[in-house]
Design a protein around this motif. Structure first.
Motif, PDB file in Angstrom:
ATOM      1  N   LYS A 842       0.216  -4.401  -1.193  1.00  0.00           N
ATOM      2  CA  LYS A 842       0.129  -3.621  -2.278  1.00  0.00           C
ATOM      3  C   LYS A 842      -0.675  -3.785  -3.531  1.00  0.00           C
ATOM      4  CE  LYS A 842       5.428  -2.889  -3.808  1.00  0.00           C
ATOM      5  NZ  LYS A 842       5.865  -3.477  -4.626  1.00  0.00           N
ATOM      6  N   GLU A 843      -1.503  -5.383  -2.251  1.00  0.00           N
ATOM      7  CA  GLU A 843      -2.117  -5.770  -3.350  1.00  0.00           C
ATOM      8  C   GLU A 843      -4.299  -5.690  -2.178  1.00  0.00           C
ATOM      9  OE1 GLU A 843      -1.697  -7.357  -6.172  1.00  0.00           O
ATOM     10  OE2 GLU A 843       0.242  -6.861  -5.861  1.00  0.00           O
ATOM     11  N   GLN A 844      -3.744  -5.463  -1.030  1.00  0.00           N
ATOM     12  CA  GLN A 844      -4.944  -4.703  -0.116  1.00  0.00           C
ATOM     13  C   GLN A 844      -5.454  -3.206  -0.622  1.00  0.00           C
ATOM     14  OE1 GLN A 844      -5.272  -7.042   2.017  1.00  0.00           O
ATOM     15  NE2 GLN A 844      -7.331  -5.934   2.565  1.00  0.00           N
ATOM     16  N   PRO A 845      -6.625  -3.756  -1.283  1.00  0.00           N
ATOM     17  CA  PRO A 845      -7.774  -2.922  -1.673  1.00  0.00           C
ATOM     18  C   PRO A 845      -8.023  -1.876  -0.731  1.00  0.00           C
ATOM     19  CG  PRO A 845      -8.584  -4.839  -1.227  1.00  0.00           C
ATOM     20  CD  PRO A 845      -7.671  -4.857  -1.407  1.00  0.00           C
ATOM     21  N   ALA A 846      -8.831  -1.019  -1.180  1.00  0.00           N
ATOM     22  CA  ALA A 846      -9.057   0.365  -0.871  1.00  0.00           C
ATOM     23  C   ALA A 846      -8.191   0.980   0.129  1.00  0.00           C
ATOM     24  CB  ALA A 846     -10.506   0.351  -0.152  1.00  0.00           C
ATOM     25  N   LEU A 847      -6.647   0.863   0.614  1.00  0.00           N
ATOM     26  CA  LEU A 847      -6.414   1.453   1.783  1.00  0.00           C
ATOM     27  C   LEU A 847      -5.810   3.894   1.374  1.00  0.00           C
ATOM     28  CD1 LEU A 847      -2.809  -0.161   0.600  1.00  0.00           C
ATOM     29  CD2 LEU A 847      -4.174  -0.547   2.635  1.00  0.00           C
ATOM     30  N   ASP A 857      -0.002   5.475  -2.544  1.00  0.00           N
ATOM     31  CA  ASP A 857       1.276   4.300  -3.400  1.00  0.00           C
ATOM     32  C   ASP A 857       1.671   3.401  -2.615  1.00  0.00           C
ATOM     33  OD1 ASP A 857       0.908   4.716  -6.208  1.00  0.00           O
ATOM     34  OD2 ASP A 857       1.620   6.757  -5.961  1.00  0.00           O
ATOM     35  N   CYS A 858       2.348   2.494  -2.809  1.00  0.00           N
ATOM     36  CA  CYS A 858       3.263   1.535  -2.321  1.00  0.00           C
ATOM     37  C   CYS A 858       4.437   0.861  -2.873  1.00  0.00           C
ATOM     38  CB  CYS A 858       2.226   0.121  -2.336  1.00  0.00           C
ATOM     39  SG  CYS A 858       0.584   0.322  -0.945  1.00  0.00           S
ATOM     40  N   SER A 859       5.376   1.449  -2.291  1.00  0.00           N
ATOM     41  CA  SER A 859       6.948   1.174  -3.218  1.00  0.00           C
ATOM     42  C   SER A 859       7.312  -0.500  -2.130  1.00  0.00           C
ATOM     43  CB  SER A 859       7.114   2.605  -3.515  1.00  0.00           C
ATOM     44  OG  SER A 859       6.920   2.912  -3.988  1.00  0.00           O
ATOM     45  N   ASP A 860       8.423  -0.697  -3.031  1.00  0.00           N
ATOM     46  CA  ASP A 860       9.513  -1.787  -2.342  1.00  0.00           C
ATOM     47  C   ASP A 860      10.578  -0.606  -1.286  1.00  0.00           C
ATOM     48  OD1 ASP A 860       7.904  -3.760  -3.771  1.00  0.00           O
ATOM     49  OD2 ASP A 860       9.510  -3.656  -5.666  1.00  0.00           O
ATOM     50  N   GLY A 861      10.897  -1.653  -0.486  1.00  0.00           N
ATOM     51  CA  GLY A 861      12.347  -0.959   0.688  1.00  0.00           C
ATOM     52  C   GLY A 861      12.059   0.404   1.074  1.00  0.00           C
ATOM     53  N   PRO A 862      11.891   0.396   2.805  1.00  0.00           N
ATOM     54  CA  PRO A 862      12.036   1.402   3.100  1.00  0.00           C
ATOM     55  C   PRO A 862      13.148   2.613   2.410  1.00  0.00           C
ATOM     56  CG  PRO A 862      11.229  -0.550   3.931  1.00  0.00           C
ATOM     57  CD  PRO A 862      11.998  -1.170   3.599  1.00  0.00           C
ATOM     58  N   ASP A 863      14.442   1.488   2.407  1.00  0.00           N
ATOM     59  CA  ASP A 863      15.694   2.494   2.729  1.00  0.00           C
ATOM     60  C   ASP A 863      15.546   2.866   1.017  1.00  0.00           C
ATOM     61  OD1 ASP A 863      16.617   0.529   4.239  1.00  0.00           O
ATOM     62  OD2 ASP A 863      17.743  -0.606   2.721  1.00  0.00           O
ATOM     63  N   SER A 864      14.492   3.122  -0.160  1.00  0.00           N
ATOM     64  CA  SER A 864      14.034   3.926  -0.749  1.00  0.00           C
ATOM     65  C   SER A 864      13.028   4.917  -1.290  1.00  0.00           C
ATOM     66  CB  SER A 864      13.729   2.914  -2.477  1.00  0.00           C
ATOM     67  OG  SER A 864      12.405   2.181  -1.503  1.00  0.00           O
ATOM     68  N   ALA A 865      12.588   5.265   0.628  1.00  0.00           N
ATOM     69  CA  ALA A 865      11.978   6.372   1.195  1.00  0.00           C
ATOM     70  C   ALA A 865      13.307   8.443   0.415  1.00  0.00           C
ATOM     71  CB  ALA A 865      11.409   5.705   2.371  1.00  0.00           C
TER      72      ALA A 865
END
Length: 925
Positions: A842-847, A857-865
């Motif tokens: 999430k903290e990686q710049p320029a993705l 966008d980066c979110s927590d947990g693959p289960d929430s996809a």
């Protein structure tokens, strides 16, 4: 507005097409004018030397693709060593004596019998020198760097003098002697040959079984019994003087009808089938030893043929009773000498029968097979005649069969110092390592080396004969001949009388009247080239003995490697080389031997006219040269395509360095992580290539560079860095960092490629910013060194994980493209659903730049996809359409497009760049 004016697009005069056939000769002329070889030596003056001693090609005809492979391999090594801190003097040489040159003169209509030997030799010399110049131009066209203005030639006076001294030293140690032995004799060359001058081909020969009547059975055999021999050379029957049997075998008398035959007991069953015996009956059996002294009668000459014992007799084929002609075979000769037999050799130098073979005088040896069979049939001695195919020795020059013939020849005894040679072999590094075993096997059973040749064009054997026929070789005579050759050349041997060649006032007990004769034979040309360790390495001040490396084709284990080893150990006690590297042969694209008659020959001169020398050189690097290497027009075209990709990869870098000054390079610790990671990848390439060069594994260099250009640069970095290079502000850190990486990569790649494709490397060097300030030529610089990157291992591990996620994202983008959800990747917005151990992303710049999308966008947990997401291990990826409008300048789809009324078609970032960096630039269409 025309926002193209605000984009920093690539600009370079470095052409997309190499145009090598036209550029290379111009470049090579400049190298000559600038004395580039001399500069390379001066640059490393005082540093350790690396001496690669050139094995001399034969001065006859145009070079072939095998020559090209050999010379390019040597040049790659020399260039790499030169750029690695070694002084690398390279003195090319030529083998300029030998029969092929005499044969070429004959083809030109020169009749050697109508001129003196000295006159013929002068014509040979002129021809050889012309061929040297011809080949020199062709080798130089390959871009091979060396002292072409001062090559070594085996016909030069000073070289011949050194060769005489090598001969003299060996003679003084007792290694040189004259004897009558069976040697390979080439009727087509009218000369003895050494093992190294023999090649084997399949031929069809006769297979005959002949019965010899017993005349004195010595109480073992009876007079109505016949000893059966088998031979594949009916033409040698006139020279039969004995029949050999093995004392350890049992032999039987076998009754077949009204005849009784003597054969080895273990072969009765097979001979019954072969000779179609009906109801054979074994009458009695006895040991081979008991047969010694039994006398038979020659089938068609009135002379005896005694039975003698020999361990060379085997049961592999035949009858166990061996036809023995001491003048026509090594085993026959040795056993014949043991029993005091005459060494009858009724064949002359041209292969014609002499008057010692009554009934066949003047006939060529191969032509008497049928007349011999007729004579054997006439006396009912021929039991069976057939044919079979087997491998048979041929003259490697004329490609015609040789014979074994007993003649008086000069030999170098290998046996006398064999243990010293074997010891020296194990002190050498052999590449491949099996070279040690191969050379050992060639030496361990070798008795001698036939060094005399009955020809005109070569270095004379410096021997005088006394009135009693005794050979005379002394320190005094050797020194005198060497001095004369050094001053006048070896032709004086054929121009001066013996008394003038001998030291003034020379006397010998062998010539009480002071009359002497000269030897008329010349030395084997392998003695010439085998003496280069003394004639070149010890006489050229820039060289030394031993050399660091000899590099030739694998056939030279029995040729130059072998003869050089023998003479060097004889003279110095040590091998003339520290390393020996051998390469395979060149084959066509199907793996077949090249032949003009088949039409599958690849002419390197034609290849260079079509593709350029650098393509041949790149091909050499692209093959496993230690094995046989395939080459064809299709293969070369494939190599040319790899060259094109490498060239265009570098062209991209050069184009983006048009406004870069190395003085403004960004320090590694100040770079964004991506550029630090690419520096680590570059370090890996440098390490791999340097190790591979040092191990002489040029294929690994080729693969590493090709993979780096294709995978790390073209498919990854150069794809994602375009935004930083084209769109970001000229002086921005991200852009200067990217340029720094491209600069260091271009410099490193150019240096790494310089030994393999030097022409292209020099062309690239002229376009790298600031390179000319370092050196006018890249070949006069050092190999690249890795750049220190803080915590490089941890950084690499982190980015390998990022790249794994990127690979998954690219798969999802491809699926979205197939589903018509998006077109170009910049139309996409990517949502990443990360597990606990990946939250740092999430903290990686320029993705967005890394994935070449408009938003991430980066979110927590693959289960929430959502259900629409693609699930990978460990993350999930969901692709949607990006929100907003397309920026006219960077092409990203962003919500900020249109927020600035002054630039309604630009995103906020591009608006800022245009206002700040291009305030005074007219953007009107």
């Amino acid at each position: 507005m025309d926002y193209k004016k605000t984009l920093l697009m690539p600009k370079t005069a470095f052409k997309m097409r190499g145009n090598l056939p036209n550029k290379e000769p111009v470049m090579q002329q400049k190298w000559d004018d600038d004395h580039i070889y001399e500069q390379s030596l001066k640059r490393n003056e005082g540093k350790p030397k690396f001496i690669l001693h050139d094995g001399p090609p034969y001065a006859n005809g145009d070079i072939h693709i095998g020559h090209a492979e050999n010379k390019v391999l040597k040049d790659i090594i020399n260039r790499f060593k030169s750029m690695s801190g070694y002084q690398t003097p390279y003195v090319p040489g030529w083998d300029t004596h030998g029969l092929p040159i005499e044969q070429q003169l004959a083809k030109q209509g020169i009749d050697r019998k109508k001129m003196s030997v000295a006159e013929l030799r002068e014509k040979c010399k002129d021809y050889a020198l012309g061929q040297v110049e011809r080949q020199k131009k062709q080798f130089k066209r390959l871009g091979v760097r060396g002292d072409w203005d001062h090559p070594y030639l085996t016909l030069k006076k000073e070289f011949e003098a050194e060769q005489i001294e090598v001969f003299g030293t060996m003679a003084k140690k007792g290694y040189i002697y004259k004897d009558k032995k069976t040697v390979y004799w080439s009727p087509s060359s009218e000369s003895a040959l050494a093992e190294a001058e023999i090649e084997y081909k399949d031929v069809q020969s006769y297979s005959i079984y002949v019965a010899f009547h017993v005349t004195d059975g010595k109480d073992v055999l009876q007079k109505d019994e016949e000893v059966v021999i088998w031979t594949t050379t009916p033409w040698t029957m006139p020279a039969n003087l004995a029949i050999a049997v093995n004392p350890k075998f049992d032999y039987s008398v076998v009754r077949v009808g009204e005849r009784k035959f003597v054969v080895a007991s273990d072969l009765v069953a097979s001979l019954t089938k072969t000779l179609a015996w009906e109801n054979p009956e074994v009458l009695r059996t006895f040991s081979g030893k008991a047969l010694e002294g039994v006398v038979c009668r020659h089938p068609f000459y009135n002379r005896n043929s005694p039975l003698i014992l020999g361990d060379h007799v085997t049961l592999d084929a035949g009858t166990g009773c061996v036809h023995t002609a001491p003048g026509f075979g090594a085993d026959d000769f040795n056993v014949g000498k043991k029993y005091g037999l005459d060494i009858l050799c009724p064949v002359d130098d041209r292969g014609c029968m002499t008057d010692e073979a009554p009934g066949f005088e003047g006939m060529f040896y191969e032509k008497i097979n049928e007349p011999v069979l007729d004579k054997l049939k006439a006396v009912h001695a021929l039991l069976k005649v057939g044919t079979f195919t087997h491998s048979y020795p041929h003259d490697w020059r004329t490609k015609k069969p040789v014979i074994f013939r007993a003649t008086k020849q000069w030999f170098a005894s290998i046996k006398a110092f064999r243990q010293d040679i074997l010891k020296a072999i194990h002190e050498v590094r052999w590449i491949p390592s099996w070279g040690d075993v191969r050379m050992t096997n060639m030496i361990k059973d070798r008795e001698d080396w036939c060094i005399s040749r009955q020809r005109a064009w070569g270095v004379p054997i410096p021997v005088f004969y006394g009135e009693d026929g005794e050979p005379i070789i002394t320190d005094e005579t050797i020194r005198r001949v060497a001095e004369l050759f050094r001053k006048h050349g070896s032709n004086i041997w054929f121009q001066w009388d013996a008394k003038d060649l001998l030291p003034e006032g020379f006397a010998s007990v062998h010539s009480p009247n002071g009359t002497f004769k000269k030897e008329t034979d010349i030395m084997d040309v392998w003695f010439d080239s085998g003496s280069t360790h003394q004639g070149v390495l010890t006489t050229r001040p820039e060289l030394r003995r031993p050399a660091d490396m000899y590099l030739e084709g694998s056939d030279q284990y029995r040729g130059w490697f072998n003869s050089s080893l023998a003479t060097a150990v004889a003279v110095t006690g040590h091998a003339p080389y520290r390393q020996v590297l051998s390469h395979g042969f060149t084959l066509d694209g199907r793996g077949l031997k090249m032949s003009k008659s088949v039409g599958n020959v690849i002419d390197p001169m034609k290849v260079m006219k079509q593709f350029g020398a650098d393509i041949i050189r790149l091909w050499v690097a692209s093959v496993d040269y230690q094995a046989d290497a395939r080459v064809s027009n299709d293969i070369l075209a494939q190599v040319a395509e790899v060259y094109r990709k490498i060239r265009n990869t570098i062209r991209f870098m050069l184009g983006n360095l048009n406004d870069f000054d190395p003085k403004n390079a960004v320090a590694v610790e100040d770079m964004p992580e991506l550029e630090q990671f690419m520096t680590v990848k570059l370090n890996g390439l440098v390490d791999t290539c340097l190790k591979s060069y040092n191990d002489y594994q040029f294929l690994n260099v080729y693969k590493a560079v090709q993979n780096y250009c294709t995978t790390d640069l073209s498919a990854f970095y150069m794809d994602i860095v375009k935004d930083a290079l084209y769109v970001q502000p000229r002086a921005s850190l991200v852009r200067r960092a990217a340029q720094t990486v491209l600069y260091r990569t271009a410099v490193a790649l150019t240096k790494l490629l310089s030994p393999i494709i030097p022409h292209t490397a020099e062309e690239i060097w002229q376009f790298i910013p600031g390179a000319a300030r370092v050196s006018a030529y890249v070949q006069l610089t050092d190999m690249p060194e890795p750049v220190h990157v803080p915590d490089a291992k941890a950084l690499e591990e982190k980015w390998e994980k990022i790249l794994a996620v990127r690979d998954d994202v690219l798969k999802s983008l491809e699926k979205a493209r197939d589903a018509k959800l998006i077109g170009k990747s910049l139309e996409a917005s990517v949502a990443l659903y990360l597990p606990e151990n990946m939250k740092w992303l999430k903290e990686q710049p320029a993705l967005d730049k890394l994935f070449i999308v408009s938003h991430v966008d980066c979110s927590d947990g693959p289960d929430s996809a959502p259900e629409t997401a693609d699930r990978y291990s460990p993350e999930a990826v969901n692709v949607g359409r990006a929100e907003g409008e397309k920026c006219e300048r960077c092409w990203a789809i962003l919500p900020t497009v249109g927020q600035d009324p002054e630039h309604p078609t630009l995103c906020a970032s591009c608006c800022e760049t245009v206002k700040h960096d291009y305030a005074g630039v007219s953007l009107d269409d």
